[in-house]
Each structure stands twice: as C-alpha cells, then as structure tokens.
Design a protein around this motif. Structure first.
Motif, PDB file in Angstrom:
ATOM      1  N   ASP A  20       0.838  -1.207   0.000  1.00 29.81           N
ATOM      2  CA  ASP A  20       0.000   0.000   0.000  1.00 29.81           C
ATOM      3  C   ASP A  20       0.870   1.253   0.000  1.00 29.81           C
ATOM      4  O   ASP A  20       1.899   1.318   0.673  1.00 29.81           O
ATOM      5  N   GLY A  21       0.450   2.250  -0.768  1.00 25.65           N
ATOM      6  CA  GLY A  21       1.121   3.539  -0.748  1.00 25.65           C
ATOM      7  C   GLY A  21       2.328   3.671  -1.649  1.00 25.65           C
ATOM      8  O   GLY A  21       2.946   4.726  -1.699  1.00 25.65           O
ATOM      9  N   GLN A  22       2.660   2.616  -2.389  1.00 28.05           N
ATOM     10  CA  GLN A  22       3.808   2.702  -3.296  1.00 28.05           C
ATOM     11  C   GLN A  22       3.414   3.372  -4.609  1.00 28.05           C
ATOM     12  O   GLN A  22       2.260   3.328  -5.035  1.00 28.05           O
ATOM     13  N   ILE A  23       4.393   4.010  -5.242  1.00 29.45           N
ATOM     14  CA  ILE A  23       4.221   4.504  -6.610  1.00 29.45           C
ATOM     15  C   ILE A  23       5.037   3.581  -7.506  1.00 29.45           C
ATOM     16  O   ILE A  23       6.262   3.495  -7.391  1.00 29.45           O
ATOM     17  N   ILE A  24       4.345   2.884  -8.382  1.00 27.26           N
ATOM     18  CA  ILE A  24       4.954   1.838  -9.193  1.00 27.26           C
ATOM     19  C   ILE A  24       5.063   2.300 -10.642  1.00 27.26           C
ATOM     20  O   ILE A  24       4.109   2.833 -11.195  1.00 27.26           O
ATOM     21  N   GLY A  25       6.215   2.084 -11.249  1.00 27.75           N
ATOM     22  CA  GLY A  25       6.377   2.339 -12.671  1.00 27.75           C
ATOM     23  C   GLY A  25       6.269   1.040 -13.450  1.00 27.75           C
ATOM     24  O   GLY A  25       6.998   0.086 -13.186  1.00 27.75           O
ATOM     25  N   LEU A  26       5.317   0.978 -14.363  1.00 32.00           N
ATOM     26  CA  LEU A  26       5.175  -0.168 -15.267  1.00 32.00           C
ATOM     27  C   LEU A  26       5.784   0.253 -16.595  1.00 32.00           C
ATOM     28  O   LEU A  26       5.180   1.003 -17.358  1.00 32.00           O
ATOM     29  N   VAL A  27       7.007  -0.191 -16.844  1.00 34.89           N
ATOM     30  CA  VAL A  27       7.815   0.363 -17.928  1.00 34.89           C
ATOM     31  C   VAL A  27       8.040  -0.674 -19.027  1.00 34.89           C
ATOM     32  O   VAL A  27       8.305  -1.847 -18.752  1.00 34.89           O
ATOM     33  N   TYR A 159       3.080  15.160 -13.929  1.00 39.88           N
ATOM     34  CA  TYR A 159       3.790  14.415 -12.893  1.00 39.88           C
ATOM     35  C   TYR A 159       3.820  15.167 -11.565  1.00 39.88           C
ATOM     36  O   TYR A 159       3.799  14.549 -10.491  1.00 39.88           O
ATOM     37  N   GLU A 160       3.844  16.485 -11.618  1.00 38.97           N
ATOM     38  CA  GLU A 160       3.749  17.265 -10.383  1.00 38.97           C
ATOM     39  C   GLU A 160       2.387  17.061  -9.720  1.00 38.97           C
ATOM     40  O   GLU A 160       2.289  16.951  -8.493  1.00 38.97           O
ATOM     41  N   LEU A 161       1.342  16.993 -10.528  1.00 33.99           N
ATOM     42  CA  LEU A 161       0.010  16.730  -9.995  1.00 33.99           C
ATOM     43  C   LEU A 161      -0.052  15.357  -9.330  1.00 33.99           C
ATOM     44  O   LEU A 161      -0.621  15.201  -8.241  1.00 33.99           O
ATOM     45  N   ILE A 162       0.530  14.358  -9.985  1.00 32.37           N
ATOM     46  CA  ILE A 162       0.529  12.999  -9.430  1.00 32.37           C
ATOM     47  C   ILE A 162       1.275  12.973  -8.093  1.00 32.37           C
ATOM     48  O   ILE A 162       0.822  12.364  -7.118  1.00 32.37           O
ATOM     49  N   PHE A 163       2.408  13.659  -8.034  1.00 34.11           N
ATOM     50  CA  PHE A 163       3.195  13.709  -6.798  1.00 34.11           C
ATOM     51  C   PHE A 163       2.400  14.375  -5.673  1.00 34.11           C
ATOM     52  O   PHE A 163       2.370  13.892  -4.539  1.00 34.11           O
ATOM     53  N   LYS A 164       1.716  15.480  -5.989  1.00 39.18           N
ATOM     54  CA  LYS A 164       0.919  16.182  -4.977  1.00 39.18           C
ATOM     55  C   LYS A 164      -0.244  15.317  -4.500  1.00 39.18           C
ATOM     56  O   LYS A 164      -0.587  15.322  -3.307  1.00 39.18           O
ATOM     57  N   ALA A 177       1.949   3.463 -16.076  1.00 42.89           N
ATOM     58  CA  ALA A 177       2.500   2.783 -17.242  1.00 42.89           C
ATOM     59  C   ALA A 177       3.114   3.811 -18.181  1.00 42.89           C
ATOM     60  O   ALA A 177       2.485   4.812 -18.507  1.00 42.89           O
ATOM     61  N   SER A 178       4.342   3.556 -18.597  1.00 44.77           N
ATOM     62  CA  SER A 178       5.025   4.489 -19.486  1.00 44.77           C
ATOM     63  C   SER A 178       6.137   3.755 -20.229  1.00 44.77           C
ATOM     64  O   SER A 178       6.632   2.727 -19.772  1.00 44.77           O
ATOM     65  N   HIS A 179       6.527   4.276 -21.382  1.00 42.85           N
ATOM     66  CA  HIS A 179       7.681   3.715 -22.089  1.00 42.85           C
ATOM     67  C   HIS A 179       8.912   4.592 -21.901  1.00 42.85           C
ATOM     68  O   HIS A 179       9.954   4.326 -22.484  1.00 42.85           O
ATOM     69  N   ILE A 180       8.780   5.632 -21.053  1.00 48.20           N
ATOM     70  CA  ILE A 180       9.906   6.553 -20.831  1.00 48.20           C
ATOM     71  C   ILE A 180      10.328   6.473 -19.363  1.00 48.20           C
ATOM     72  O   ILE A 180       9.774   7.153 -18.491  1.00 48.20           O
ATOM     73  N   LEU A 181      11.308   5.648 -19.073  1.00 52.17           N
ATOM     74  CA  LEU A 181      11.761   5.440 -17.703  1.00 52.17           C
ATOM     75  C   LEU A 181      12.318   6.717 -17.082  1.00 52.17           C
ATOM     76  O   LEU A 181      12.088   6.995 -15.906  1.00 52.17           O
ATOM     77  N   SER A 182      13.022   7.516 -17.865  1.00 48.72           N
ATOM     78  CA  SER A 182      13.670   8.713 -17.325  1.00 48.72           C
ATOM     79  C   SER A 182      12.664   9.675 -16.710  1.00 48.72           C
ATOM     80  O   SER A 182      12.975  10.403 -15.762  1.00 48.72           O
ATOM     81  N   GLU A 183      11.429   9.711 -17.233  1.00 46.14           N
ATOM     82  CA  GLU A 183      10.403  10.596 -16.690  1.00 46.14           C
ATOM     83  C   GLU A 183       9.918  10.144 -15.312  1.00 46.14           C
ATOM     84  O   GLU A 183       9.479  10.948 -14.508  1.00 46.14           O
ATOM     85  N   LEU A 184      10.004   8.856 -15.070  1.00 44.18           N
ATOM     86  CA  LEU A 184       9.446   8.304 -13.843  1.00 44.18           C
ATOM     87  C   LEU A 184      10.442   8.226 -12.700  1.00 44.18           C
ATOM     88  O   LEU A 184      10.056   8.079 -11.539  1.00 44.18           O
ATOM     89  N   GLU A 185      11.721   8.326 -13.018  1.00 43.66           N
ATOM     90  CA  GLU A 185      12.762   8.012 -12.036  1.00 43.66           C
ATOM     91  C   GLU A 185      12.658   8.825 -10.743  1.00 43.66           C
ATOM     92  O   GLU A 185      12.938   8.316  -9.660  1.00 43.66           O
ATOM     93  N   SER A 186      12.257  10.087 -10.836  1.00 40.38           N
ATOM     94  CA  SER A 186      12.196  10.926  -9.635  1.00 40.38           C
ATOM     95  C   SER A 186      10.916  10.707  -8.837  1.00 40.38           C
ATOM     96  O   SER A 186      10.780  11.226  -7.726  1.00 40.38           O
ATOM     97  N   LEU A 187       9.991   9.925  -9.385  1.00 41.81           N
ATOM     98  CA  LEU A 187       8.672   9.776  -8.770  1.00 41.81           C
ATOM     99  C   LEU A 187       8.424   8.387  -8.206  1.00 41.81           C
ATOM    100  O   LEU A 187       7.887   8.239  -7.109  1.00 41.81           O
ATOM    101  N   ILE A 188       8.854   7.369  -8.933  1.00 41.53           N
ATOM    102  CA  ILE A 188       8.480   6.007  -8.567  1.00 41.53           C
ATOM    103  C   ILE A 188       9.408   5.422  -7.512  1.00 41.53           C
ATOM    104  O   ILE A 188      10.552   5.819  -7.364  1.00 41.53           O
ATOM    105  N   GLU A 189       8.871   4.439  -6.796  1.00 44.33           N
ATOM    106  CA  GLU A 189       9.631   3.736  -5.763  1.00 44.33           C
ATOM    107  C   GLU A 189       9.980   2.314  -6.194  1.00 44.33           C
ATOM    108  O   GLU A 189      10.838   1.680  -5.603  1.00 44.33           O
TER     109      GLU A 189
END
Length: 200
Positions: A20-27, A159-164, A177-189
């Motif tokens: 619970d509470g994780q931000i997951i990147g499906l890349v 992404y700022e909205l998602i973080f907030k 879900a994204s095909h751009i890992l670099s965009e997610l790196e600062s957000l996902i756990e």
C-alpha cells in the motif's frame, strides 16, 4: 502470471507484489503489453477474452483508472461526465454535488466545467482524465501513459500533480504505465519492466 489469447502467449513471468502507498512504474516499449496487463488487473480481460467496456467507466469502488486515450459524447460537458462517473461509483447525488466542484477546482478546470472534452487541448484532456479517475477516492490509481503526446512542460505538470496527489493521500497506491523510464525516475519507488509482448 502468464496470459494467453487464442493460444498465443501475450504476457509471461509477471509477478506483482505491491505494498500500500507505493508509486509503481510499469515500464516497457510500445507494444510490450502494458495496457494488456492493466486490463487484467482491472478485470477487463477474463478467460482469454477481451471484454468490451464503455471506454473506462469501471464499477469498482476503490480503483481509479485513467486510460491513455478515450472519447466522450461531444455534446456532454465534463461536469456531467463527472456526475456520471460518480453515479457509476455509487456516490450519492448530494455527496457528488459537494465533491465535483472541489475536484474541478483542484485541477483548475472550474471555468471549463460546461465545455466538451473534445474541445480541450491534450494537456487539459490528461488533467481531466486524472480528475475523473479520482472521483471515487481510490485506494489504487492506475494511469496508462498519462503524459503521452504532451509537450515537456505539460508532462512536468502532470507528474507534479501525481506527486501532490500522493502527498495528500500517501496510502494510495499508484501504478504508472510508461515507455519513458527517465520521466518516472524521480517519482516512482518500484519498477516493473516488461521488455516485450509475446503477441506475435
């Protein structure tokens, strides 16, 4: 987990164990099966058959879902769409009347409440889909390519909205879900990498 469709393997070796509470990147690259996996999680694909559904109105109380792309009746304004989604989520009318103005305000959409989704820019469409996915206060939020076809500034804003949103509700689990890992790196756990689809 594996998934086959008409005797063809589409996904294989998928193992989801999410707290619970994780931000997951499906890349994964385009065509790797990310959307198929999302449909399985949502229960939109069963027994190897892709179910027909009304774009993304999902009658699951605690799951929110924003698809990469969708359409609405061009004669229906976004406020009415929010009321319809509230009805599908079994939110009573009085509660919906209180909630929807707050949602519109949070996403800076109040002045556009009586406009058609079809009149929006790509960035505004993404914001509205995000707003719509949150109408039922979900425990699990699934976002399929939330920044697809957006310019760099709009991507950053989404992404700022998602973080907030996660800061406001740290118990909410988010799968992006994204095909751009670099965009997610600062957000996902946590990262799930799907290298390719087996659907040939």
């Amino acid at each position: 987990m594996s998934f086959r469709y008409k005797h063809k393997k589409i996904l294989s070796g998928i193992n989801l164990n999410i707290d619970d509470g994780q931000i997951i990147g499906l890349v994964g690259p385009n065509g790797a099966g990310k959307t198929t996996l999302i449909k399985i999680i949502l229960g939109l694909i069963k027994k190897g058959q892709s179910l027909k559904y009304d774009d993304f109105f999902i009658n699951v109380k605690k799951i929110g879902f924003a698809p990469a792309n969708t359409t609405f009746n061009p004669h229906t304004n976004i406020k009415d769409i929010l009321f319809y989604q509230a009805f599908i989520a079994k939110i009573n009318y009085q509660r919906a009347k209180e909630l929807i103005p707050k949602v519109l305000d949070y996403f800076d959409l109040t002045e556009h409440a009586h406009k058609s989704f079809t009149k929006f820019s790509s960035g505004m469409k993404k914001k509205f889909l995000l707003a719509l996915s949150l109408i039922n206060d979900p425990d699990l939020l699934i976002l399929d390519e939330p920044t697809a076809n957006l310019d760099p500034d709009s991507r950053k804003q989404v992404y700022e909205l998602i973080f907030k949103l996660h800061q406001r509700n740290p118990k909410m689990t988010i799968i992006i879900a994204s095909h751009i890992l670099s965009e997610l790196e600062s957000l996902i756990e946590y990262i799930i990498i799907n290298k390719r689809s087996y659907f040939i």
